[in-house]
Motif scaffolding. Structure first.
Motif, PDB file in Angstrom:
ATOM      1  N   LYS A  70      51.596  45.266  29.372  1.00 36.54           N
ATOM      2  CA  LYS A  70      51.780  45.852  30.097  1.00 36.54           C
ATOM      3  C   LYS A  70      50.907  46.804  30.422  1.00 36.54           C
ATOM      4  O   LYS A  70      49.855  47.204  29.683  1.00 36.54           O
ATOM      5  CB  LYS A  70      52.983  46.603  29.794  1.00 36.54           C
ATOM      6  N   ILE A  71      50.076  46.028  31.395  1.00 39.60           N
ATOM      7  CA  ILE A  71      49.131  47.505  31.840  1.00 39.60           C
ATOM      8  C   ILE A  71      49.334  47.896  33.081  1.00 39.60           C
ATOM      9  O   ILE A  71      50.479  47.709  34.101  1.00 39.60           O
ATOM     10  CB  ILE A  71      47.356  47.035  33.008  1.00 39.60           C
ATOM     11  N   GLU A  72      49.712  49.354  33.064  1.00 40.37           N
ATOM     12  CA  GLU A  72      50.505  50.479  33.618  1.00 40.37           C
ATOM     13  C   GLU A  72      49.022  50.614  34.586  1.00 40.37           C
ATOM     14  O   GLU A  72      48.170  51.634  34.281  1.00 40.37           O
ATOM     15  CB  GLU A  72      50.978  51.851  33.043  1.00 40.37           C
TER      16      GLU A  72
ATOM     17  N   ARG B 291      52.269  42.586  33.790  1.00 43.31           N
ATOM     18  CA  ARG B 291      52.040  41.469  32.253  1.00 43.31           C
ATOM     19  C   ARG B 291      51.740  40.197  32.705  1.00 43.31           C
ATOM     20  O   ARG B 291      52.142  39.516  33.430  1.00 43.31           O
ATOM     21  CB  ARG B 291      52.839  41.410  31.321  1.00 43.31           C
ATOM     22  N   GLN B 292      50.342  39.875  32.572  1.00 43.55           N
ATOM     23  CA  GLN B 292      49.714  38.560  32.355  1.00 43.55           C
ATOM     24  C   GLN B 292      49.736  37.818  31.548  1.00 43.55           C
ATOM     25  O   GLN B 292      50.039  37.918  30.493  1.00 43.55           O
ATOM     26  CB  GLN B 292      48.118  38.532  32.948  1.00 43.55           C
ATOM     27  N   CYS B 293      50.334  36.137  31.845  1.00 41.68           N
ATOM     28  CA  CYS B 293      50.620  35.343  30.964  1.00 41.68           C
ATOM     29  C   CYS B 293      49.378  34.449  30.641  1.00 41.68           C
ATOM     30  O   CYS B 293      47.732  35.000  31.801  1.00 41.68           O
ATOM     31  CB  CYS B 293      51.423  34.801  31.920  1.00 41.68           C
TER      32      CYS B 293
END
Length: 109
Positions: A71-73, A90-92
Motif C-alpha cells: 500500500k502507498i499512503e 494498492r496497484q495490481c
C-alpha cells in the motif's frame, strides 16, 4: 541478448530468463503470452531496430504470479486548519518470466 518491448504505454528491457513485474494482464497463472510490439533486439554484435516495431519479432513469456503491491499512503495535511486527509492505493501487477526472444535473422548470427 536482450530486447526492448512495449506493453501499453510502458517499455521494458529484458533478457531471457528474467522475471519482471508489469501492469495487470488478465491471463491465468501458468499460461504463456506473446508480445509483438518489439522496439529493439540485440544479440552479440547484431542490432535490429524497429520502425516503429521489429517485423517478425516476438517476446514469449510465462505468467508466474498475479498479485497486489504494498500500500502507498497518501497524506495531505494543512497545519492550523484542522485539515487532514489520508488515502491509500494498492496497484495490481503480474509477474512474468521471459522464456524466449525471437526475431528475423537471429538464428543466422
Amino acid at each position: 541478448m536482450y530486447a526492448v518491448f512495449k506493453i501499453g504505454s510502458k517499455q521494458y528491457r529484458v533478457t531471457e530468463g528474467q522475471m519482471i513485474n508489469v501492469e495487470r494482464i488478465g491471463i491465468n497463472v501458468g499460461n504463456q503470452i506473446e508480445f509483438n510490439q518489439i522496439l529493439l533486439i540485440k544479440r552479440n554484435d547484431y542490432l535490429q531496430i524497429g520502425c516503429p516495431f521489429v517485423k517478425e519479432g516476438k517476446v514469449i513469456a510465462e505468467i508466474v504470479e498475479q498479485n497486489i503491491n504494498r500500500k502507498i499512503e497518501i497524506i495531505k495535511f494543512r497545519r492550523r486548519k484542522h485539515f487532514r486527509k489520508f488515502q491509500g492505493h494498492r496497484q495490481c501487477f503480474t509477474k512474468i518470466k521471459i522464456t524466449s526472444i525471437n526475431g528475423y535473422n537471429l538464428n543466422d548470427q
